[in-house]
Structure formats: structure tokens, C-alpha cells
Write a protein that holds these residues in place. Structure first.
Motif, PDB file in Angstrom:
ATOM      1  N   GLY A 148       0.798  -1.218   0.000  1.00 37.96           N
ATOM      2  CA  GLY A 148       0.000   0.000   0.000  1.00 37.96           C
ATOM      3  C   GLY A 148       0.831   1.268   0.000  1.00 37.96           C
ATOM      4  O   GLY A 148       0.356   2.333   0.381  1.00 37.96           O
ATOM      5  N   GLN A 153      -1.232  10.157  -2.472  1.00 36.06           N
ATOM      6  CA  GLN A 153      -2.466   9.395  -2.392  1.00 36.06           C
ATOM      7  C   GLN A 153      -3.077   9.309  -3.790  1.00 36.06           C
ATOM      8  O   GLN A 153      -3.305  10.327  -4.424  1.00 36.06           O
ATOM      9  CB  GLN A 153      -3.429  10.101  -1.441  1.00 36.06           C
ATOM     10  CG  GLN A 153      -4.752   9.401  -1.229  1.00 36.06           C
ATOM     11  CD  GLN A 153      -4.601   8.183  -0.339  1.00 36.06           C
ATOM     12  OE1 GLN A 153      -3.541   7.962   0.235  1.00 36.06           O
ATOM     13  NE2 GLN A 153      -5.656   7.399  -0.211  1.00 36.06           N
ATOM     14  N   ASN A 164     -10.107   5.306  -1.871  1.00 33.80           N
ATOM     15  CA  ASN A 164     -10.204   4.753  -0.523  1.00 33.80           C
ATOM     16  C   ASN A 164      -9.219   3.616  -0.329  1.00 33.80           C
ATOM     17  O   ASN A 164      -8.584   3.493   0.706  1.00 33.80           O
ATOM     18  CB  ASN A 164     -11.614   4.204  -0.280  1.00 33.80           C
ATOM     19  CG  ASN A 164     -12.597   5.323  -0.040  1.00 33.80           C
ATOM     20  OD1 ASN A 164     -12.202   6.444   0.210  1.00 33.80           O
ATOM     21  ND2 ASN A 164     -13.867   5.008  -0.106  1.00 33.80           N
ATOM     22  N   ARG A 165      -9.152   2.798  -1.349  1.00 36.69           N
ATOM     23  CA  ARG A 165      -8.396   1.559  -1.191  1.00 36.69           C
ATOM     24  C   ARG A 165      -7.881   1.159  -2.550  1.00 36.69           C
ATOM     25  O   ARG A 165      -8.607   1.247  -3.542  1.00 36.69           O
ATOM     26  CB  ARG A 165      -9.373   0.485  -0.695  1.00 36.69           C
ATOM     27  CG  ARG A 165      -8.777  -0.516   0.257  1.00 36.69           C
ATOM     28  CD  ARG A 165      -9.878  -1.365   0.869  1.00 36.69           C
ATOM     29  NE  ARG A 165     -10.878  -1.788  -0.095  1.00 36.69           N
ATOM     30  CZ  ARG A 165     -10.879  -2.970  -0.718  1.00 36.69           C
ATOM     31  NH1 ARG A 165      -9.905  -3.823  -0.476  1.00 36.69           N
ATOM     32  NH2 ARG A 165     -11.815  -3.279  -1.551  1.00 36.69           N
ATOM     33  N   ARG A 167      -5.748  -2.204  -4.437  1.00 38.03           N
ATOM     34  CA  ARG A 167      -5.346  -3.579  -4.113  1.00 38.03           C
ATOM     35  C   ARG A 167      -4.754  -4.179  -5.373  1.00 38.03           C
ATOM     36  O   ARG A 167      -5.323  -4.060  -6.454  1.00 38.03           O
ATOM     37  CB  ARG A 167      -6.609  -4.340  -3.694  1.00 38.03           C
ATOM     38  CG  ARG A 167      -6.399  -5.738  -3.180  1.00 38.03           C
ATOM     39  CD  ARG A 167      -7.701  -6.214  -2.559  1.00 38.03           C
ATOM     40  NE  ARG A 167      -8.730  -6.392  -3.578  1.00 38.03           N
ATOM     41  CZ  ARG A 167      -8.930  -7.535  -4.244  1.00 38.03           C
ATOM     42  NH1 ARG A 167      -8.171  -8.580  -3.989  1.00 38.03           N
ATOM     43  NH2 ARG A 167      -9.873  -7.610  -5.155  1.00 38.03           N
TER      44      ARG A 167
END
Lengths: 231, 612
Positions: A148, A153, A164-165, A167
């Protein structure tokens, strides 16, 4: 050209992939643009030695919209003022929205509750100055994506709509399918051509979403002189 | 996509076999020109014609197809052989700033710069001769001269003998005008609308017809530094490469859709909304009737009926089922237009959703003129608005309460989106409607009459909001029907019914018309925190019932049966909760409304009368 395909899943509450023609009162494209997708990968890992090529976009959630009106300013901070402040070590570069000459209310039509699977190739440039083998760069990206790590960001279109996320998806087969929707997206912004650093040109491609999937084949990107983009 | 679909619409309409519906070709536009100066071959002014007609209450000025005008900003730019009076005849008007040349000189220069083929045209020569003479005495003697001086209207020339053709419409002139368009020095860019290399449109033309403070606004414009990107400072159109042809197409199409008498536009709150389809469809012109106007209520009813019928028989006309419909809502925002919503769906998906919307809004109504109408989208918004003395950008006229109300700006877009997407109504709508009901429970109009705080449109909004949410969430709650549902178990619904019955009992027991009932004093409290109020109202009702029983025992018995029916199935513990949440308050209001609008046949009361 050495490259490896990676897949990132990103989710966010809001997104705005601003259409160039409606940049002031922002209207988003229905789906993420390849250039915004590239920015997500760039946020995680980028060096002059590598290049990202977005190949495929999968839309995982139904396309939903929202309206928002915000107070913004009309000026940009002048470069000269920045240099002066840097030289002097202090200075006031603020532009204040209370100033009624500065203030502009801009409304926007944005996307909400978005989730995408982005497929891109990490190309390790043959003309790089770093002598290390391509495996090093692949390893760096994989490590960072899994833990991560990112330089900034990741965001979707506009900085304030951060992801938000994210992966790293290793086995795309095991993932839930994208939405079953076909949509003709018209001519979408592919990316900017920075061949000329002072006058970047926008590039467009004919985008179609089939069963929630948009293919961004660089060969189809149209240029003014009719040729495709040499990538 | 938006501009692209508008451009496609233009392409379709430009080829319309019916010339009166056809859109102007590239390089021309429709312009309302009020005054035509008739001149003889040698330039002498023959007469001044006023094309204005009074039709009923409206003034109509005649439209002509003329070479496209330049964008008027604060500088001096002249149109070709038509323009405002200050350009055409040199009328003196105060101007801001110093221009390099006067408007009149600019007008003349434009004509002189025409290629030889146009300059030798009889009409053009006549105009130049007239400008040389500079004798406008005939105009000044005209009865409308004062008007001209006052308003600087558009004028054009016509050669005596040319049947119905202005000089600027003469073939030689039109050809030259189209030539001029193509010789602009604009760079070739990739047009993002049609994907072809095209000459760039530097400054986009204005869109007229969006309701708001400015008569002309732009969708595409970059007039401040912060709006520019990638170093394209003060280079306007380069920020969004669009070709001249595409710009013309979308502007013409949109202006046509937005024109005053267009059957494809409605106003929803502050958003001027237009509809069109990707192929000819009868439904294209039906939309305004479904959502929009109050001019002809029967039309609205007929339209909805037509929609229902076609869906019932499963019979959307075959070609039309897949027709894609586009809905664009534009609202003014300072100097620009913002897109409130943008939708594109095939008719097969849209029609059922619209039908469902009307289904949801069905509500029992009293039998008056108001109830003949279908609720328009504006009616729904108005139900949530707070009264204001100043009609303005953010207000809507409420037909149910005969006043202007202020409506949250974002609601118009959200409401249309939710209808056309088949989603629950915006939560803000229900919140505001319930808020208004609370606020107006004891309110009176200026002449002392009470305001109908739970009006039919508000009750409809509540019913529809609740039902749509129930369906969307797929929970097991029971939906609310159009009229009183005596079997509905919801506590708050029954509390509303109870309150309405207590009110009736109170009225029945009084020996005269009551100015204040429990509605004025207790409605708000009963709706928001029943436990504190219901017991007291129950005691009051007991007293009233005793009074009624003395003279009309049958009526008292009827009321007792009603009360029993309302409370019977509700378990004692959950009765009269302490606090009510917003949705619960809404259910209370709906129950109240339903109980007061019992269909005549159903009432088993000895003397069946419904009071206000």
C-alpha cells in the motif's frame, strides 16, 4: 521493450474525470479515462526509467452521479511570485476565496461510489540510464502495491477525490465480474501527448464499454495527422 | 457525449424533409430581425418595415435565416448586412471603452471586404449606395423611431423588388459568407466531438433560451486563468479542441431545443430541461406533457394515459422500443451553464420508470379542479418549498398553495434523475415536505383561511417516497395504497389516522364552526413526539364523545367504532412512541391525510360529510 501486466482494483466515494469541453462547470466522463488510470499507477511507482500503458478498464459498480457546487478561485498563483518567495525565504502566496473578485462558484456533475479494475503494462524503457535489469522494477512495484505504499495518495480525476483503497489483483479470474452493461462512450480523452513540453496536445480514442469492460488499445488513438500514437 | 449527441441530433434535423422543421445549414442562423429597411437600386430608402406582430399578449418578431453572426463581446465586430441599429445606420449609443473604429464603420468595412462576386451583386451595391447617402430621414419619420433609439434593435436591408429576400439572404452573399467562414486562420485540431481533424472553434457561440438572469450563456468557455490547463493561457478554445462544424451543430441543435415554443423542453426548478431521441419518435414531444406545463391540464392527463396504455398492451411501437432518449438539464451558474443532469436510456427502459412514477404518485383526492391535473415535476418541488415574497432564480410557483416558494437548488436535478432512473426520490424532498407540514400545521393565509398543510401533492410525495424506498430496499414493510388502508399495521400511520379522527370528533361535538382545533395546537407535537400528546387528546376525545352522545348517539357510536378499529391491532407497548423519526413523521402525515379523504362509498357514517 520489457513489460509486465498488472491489475489494480481501486474504490472511491467520488470521482471526476473531467471532460475537456466542460472543464469549468465540471461534467465527468461516465468511466475512468486511461490517463486518470495511469495516474493511479504513477502514484504508486514511477521513475523516468519506466512507462505505464493502460490497456483495459473494468467497471465494477453501476455508474451513479451526483451534483455539487463549490466555491473556487479564478486566479492561478503567478510563477514569479513563487520564485520571489523562494528567494526571500518568506512570502504570502495565498489566494482568498472571501475576496469577491476572486470567488467563482463552480457546479459539477460527478460520479459516486466507483470501483474499477485497471489493467496496465509496466514498460521498462530500453533507453533508460539505469543499468539494472527489468526484474528490479517489477519487484519494486509489486512490493509497493502489496503493502500500500505510494508517493502521493492516488486520486480519481481530481485530487480531492482520493482513492479509498487500492489492491493488487493477482488472479483476475477469481474476482467478481464487472457490471453487465454496454455503453457507447463516444470520443474519450486517452491521454495528453507531451512530445512538446510547452504545448501538450490531447489525444482521443473511440471508447466503448462492453459488459463493463473498456479496451484502450493505443493503436486506435487518433492523431490530427491521422497516424496513431507511436507507443 | 453530450455535445456529440447534440451534434447527431443536428445532423438528423438538418435533413428533415419538412423545411419548416429543418435546422439551418452550417454558417447560417435563425435570427429575429425587427426592422427591414427597403431600399431602391440607387440606395434611396423606400420605407421602413416593422416585422413585429402582436399575437394576443405576446409580441412576435419575424425570424430570418441569415449569415451567422459574430460573438458580441465588449469589442466592435459587425455582422454581415444585418446588425443592431448602431452598426447599420450609425445610431449613437453610449459605448464602454474606446474602440478602434465605430460600429457603423465596422459594418461598412465588412461589406467592402466581401469578395468581388458578392460586391457586384445588385443588393450589395444598393446597400453601399444607401450607406453613402447616409440619409435616414424616412426612418426617423417612422412611428417606431423612438423605440429604435431606445432599444437599438436588429435591422437588415431589402432591395425593392426582391420578393421576400433580404440582401443578406441573396445567393451571392450567402455563398460569400460561407466562404469567409472557412478561411479563418484557426489551427487544425482533433475535434473531440466527431473525431476528425477540423479547424478549431476558438470562442464558442452562446446558448440562448436557458431560463435565468442572462439571456445568453455558454457551456464551453474558458474566461479565467484558473479554468485553463496545460499552458493554454488566454487561448480559449484550445483548452477543449472542438471543430467549427461540430460547434455550430451542437449550438444550433441546443438553441432549437430550447426555443420558446419548443415542444421538447420543460423547466424543472432552475434547470431548463430538454429531451430528444436518436431517431424520430412520437414520444419525443410527449415528455413536456408528462412532466411540465400547467397550460393545458387535459393534455397531461391524456399523455399519461397514452403512456400507460402503450405499456399495458406491451406495445411500444416496434421501431421505438430501442430508441435512445437523451435528457439534459441545464442551469445557469454565473456566466456559464452547468449540467444538472444528463441521462441516456432506451425508451423501453424509460417508459416503465415514468409510468411507475405516476403510479406512485396516485393519491385519493377531493373532487375539485386542482385534482384533475397530474402533478408536474415542479408541483412536487413546490410542495417542499418555503414561502417567499421574492420570486427569483431559486423559486417555484406553487399551484396548490397559490404562492411562490423557495426550493433547494439541487432538488430539481436530483428529482428528475430519480424519476428517470427509477430510484427513490431524493431524501431532501421528503425532509423538506415533512418540515413544511410541521411548520404550517397552524398557519393561516392572509385572509384567515387555514392553509392545507397536508395537501394532496404533499401526501402524494410522501406516499411515493415511502413506497419507492420500500421497493428499493426490498424490505418487508408494507407499501402504502392510494387511499385509506384500514388494514395497514404501521403505528405511525395509525396515529395519524387517530389524530384525524379526534379532530373530527372535536368538530362534531362543537355547536359552531371552530377556528382552532387540536390541529392548530397539537399537530406538530403529535407528529414528532406522540407519547406526550396522545393520552391528553384521548381524554379530550372522551369528553367530546359524551357531548355528541347526548344528541346523536348513532354518530357517537360510529366514532367509537372508528377509534376501536384504528387502535385494535396495535400492541399496547408500541403505541404512542416517545419520539418519531422523519420517515415516521411522514407516515403520520399520510395516515392523517388518508383518514380525511375517505372515498364517499366507503363511509358508513350516518351523516357522511367531509369538512376542510
Amino acid at each position: 521493450m520489457q513489460s509486465k501486466r498488472y491489475c489494480l482494483e481501486v474504490t472511491a466515494d467520488f470521482a471526476c474525470f473531467t471532460r475537456p469541453e466542460m472543464k469549468v462547470e465540471r461534467v465527468s466522463y461516465d468511466v475512468i479515462t486511461p490517463s486518470a488510470a495511469r495516474a493511479v499507477f504513477d502514484a504508486i511507482f514511477w521513475k523516468p526509467a519506466i512507462r505505464w500503458h493502460v490497456r483495459r478498464i473494468e467497471v465494477l459498480k453501476p455508474i451513479r452521479w451526483m451534483n455539487l457546487r463549490r466555491n473556487e478561485v479564478v486566479s492561478k498563483v503567478p510563477i514569479g511570485a513563487v520564485r520571489t518567495a523562494m528567494a526571500a525565504g518568506t512570502g504570502n502566496l495565498g489566494i482568498y476565496v472571501d475576496d469577491s473578485d476572486e470567488r467563482a462558484q463552480r457546479a459539477g456533475l460527478f460520479l459516486r461510489d466507483v470501483a474499477y479494475r485497471l489493467h496496465a503494462d509496466l514498460e521498462v524503457r530500453a533507453d533508460r540510464s539505469d543499468p539494472e535489469p527489468p526484474q528490479k522494477f517489477f519487484a519494486i512495484f509489486e512490493r509497493r502495491a502489496e503493502t500500500g505504499q505510494c508517493v502521493n495518495q492516488p486520486y480519481l480525476g481530481c485530487r480531492e477525490f482520493s482513492v479509498n483503497r487500492f489492491r493488487l489483483v493477482t488472479d483476475a479470474q477469481k474476482e467478481p465480474a464487472p457490471i453487465t452493461e454496454d455503453r457507447d462512450l463516444g470520443w474519450m480523452l486517452y491521454d495528453m501527448d507531451f512530445a512538446s513540453a510547452v504545448d501538450p496536445q490531447p489525444l482521443f480514442f473511440r471508447a466503448r464499454m462492453q459488459d463493463g469492460v473498456v479496451e484502450c488499445d493505443w493503436r486506435e488513438v487518433a492523431k490530427v495527422d491521422g497516424s496513431g500514437v507511436a507507443r | 457525449m453530450i455535445l456529440q449527441e447534440l451534434a447527431r441530433y443536428y445532423d438528423r434535423k438538418a435533413l428533415d424533409p419538412d423545411p419548416s422543421r429543418r435546422l439551418p445549414a452550417f454558417g447560417l442562423e435563425d435570427k429575429e430581425i425587427r426592422f427591414v429597411i427597403e431600399i431602391a437600386q440607387d440606395g434611396r430608402v423606400n420605407q421602413l418595415r416593422d416585422t413585429q406582430r402582436i399575437e394576443g399578449k405576446k409580441r412576435r418578431v419575424r425570424s430570418f435565416l441569415v449569415p451567422q453572426g459574430t460573438k458580441k463581446t465588449s469589442g466592435v465586430t459587425a455582422n454581415l448586412l444585418w446588425d443592431k441599429a448602431q452598426y447599420v445606420i450609425g445610431l449613437q449609443r453610449p459605448r464602454k471603452g474606446k474602440a478602434k473604429e465605430s460600429p457603423h464603420a465596422s459594418f461598412r468595412r465588412r461589406i467592402e471586404e466581401l469578395p468581388a462576386t458578392a460586391r457586384t451583386d445588385a443588393g450589395v451595391r444598393a446597400v453601399l449606395a444607401a450607406l453613402d447617402r447616409d440619409d435616414w430621414s424616412i426612418l426617423q419619420a417612422h412611428e417606431a423611431w423612438a423605440d429604435i433609439v431606445d432599444r437599438d434593435p436588429l435591422m437588415a436591408f431589402q432591395l425593392v423588388g426582391d420578393a421576400d429576400l433580404l440582401v443578406c439572404q441573396r445567393p451571392a452573399v450567402v455563398a460569400a459568407a460561407l466562404e469567409q467562414l472557412n478561411s479563418d486562420d484557426a489551427p487544425i485540431v482533433m475535434c473531440l466531438v466527431d473525431g476528425q481533424p477540423r479547424p478549431l472553434k476558438r470562442v464558442h457561440d452562446a446558448i440562448k433560451g436557458v431560463m435565468g438572469p442572462r439571456p445568453e450563456t455558454n457551456i464551453v468557455s474558458f474566461n479565467e486563468r484558473a479554468f485553463e490547463s496545460y499552458g493554454k493561457n488566454e487561448r480559449q478554445g484550445e483548452n477543449a479542441p472542438i471543430g467549427q462544424r461540430a460547434a455550430f451543430a451542437y449550438k444550433t441543435a441546443l438553441n432549437d431545443l430550447l426555443r420558446k415554443d419548443s415542444r421538447q423542453r420543460i423547466q424543472v426548478g432552475d434547470a431548463s430541461t430538454v429531451f430528444w431521441a436518436d431517431r424520430s419518435s412520437t414520444f419525443e414531444e410527449l415528455f413536456p406533457d408528462l412532466f411540465g406545463s400547467h397550460d393545458d391540464p387535459d393534455r397531461g392527463v391524456a399523455a399519461v394515459k397514452a403512456l400507460f396504455d402503450s405499456l399495458k398492451t406491451g406495445q411500444l411501437p416496434v421501431g421505438e422500443r430501442d430508441a435512445r432518449f437523451f435528457v439534459l438539464g441545464l442551469a445557469p451558474n454565473a456566466a456559464r451553464l452547468s449540467v444538472r443532469f444528463w441521462l441516456h436510456e432506451p425508451l423501453a427502459k424509460l417508459a416503465p420508470r415514468i409510468a411507475q412514477h405516476f403510479h406512485d404518485l396516485d393519491i385519493a383526492r377531493s373532487n375539485d379542479e386542482w385534482s384533475r391535473r397530474q402533478f408536474t415535476a415542479n408541483d412536487l418541488l413546490a410542495a417542499s418549498g418555503s414561502p417567499t415574497q421574492r420570486p427569483g432564480e431559486d423559486t417555484v410557483y406553487s399551484y396548490s398553495h397559490r404562492r411562490h416558494v423557495r426550493v433547494a437548488r439541487s432538488l430539481s436535478g436530483q428529482l428528475m434523475q430519480s424519476i428517470l432512473r427509477g430510484m427513490p426520490y431524493p431524501s431532501g424532498l421528503l425532509t423538506d415536505v415533512v418540515g413544511r407540514i410541521r411548520a404550517e400545521a397552524s398557519a393561516k393565509e392572509r385572509d384567515g383561511r387555514r392553509i392545507d398543510h397536508v395537501s394532496s401533492v404533499r401526501a402524494a410525495v410522501i406516499r411515493a417516497s415511502l413506497n419507492r424506498r420500500i421497493r428499493f430496499d426490498r424490505n418487508s414493510n408494507k407499501e402504502y395504497s392510494m387511499a385509506l388502508d384500514r388494514t395497514h399495521p404501521d403505528t405511525f400511520y395509525r396515529l395519524g389516522r387517530l389524530f384525524a379522527t379526534y379532530e373530527r370528533i372535536q368538530r362534531a361535538s362543537a355547536d359552531r364552526e371552530l377556528n382552532r382545533t387540536i390541529r392548530d395546537s397539537f399537530f406538530g407535537a403529535a407528529m414528532t413526539s406522540p407519547r406526550g400528546v396522545i393520552p391528553r387528546l384521548a381524554r379530550l376525545a372522551e369528553v367530546h364523545l359524551r357531548d355528541i352522545a347526548r344528541d346523536k348517539p348513532g354518530l357517537a357510536a360510529f366514532f367509537e367504532r372508528e377509534l376501536y378499529e384504528i387502535v385494535s391491532d396495535v400492541p399496547v407497548e408500541s403505541f404512542a412512541p416517545a419520539m418519531a423519526r422523519l420517515e415516521e413523521q411522514a407516515r403520520f402525515a399520510l395516515g392523517y391525510y388518508h383518514q380525511r379523504h375517505v372515498p364517499k362509498k366507503e363511509s358508513t357514517e350516518p351523516t357522511a360529510t367531509e369538512e376542510a
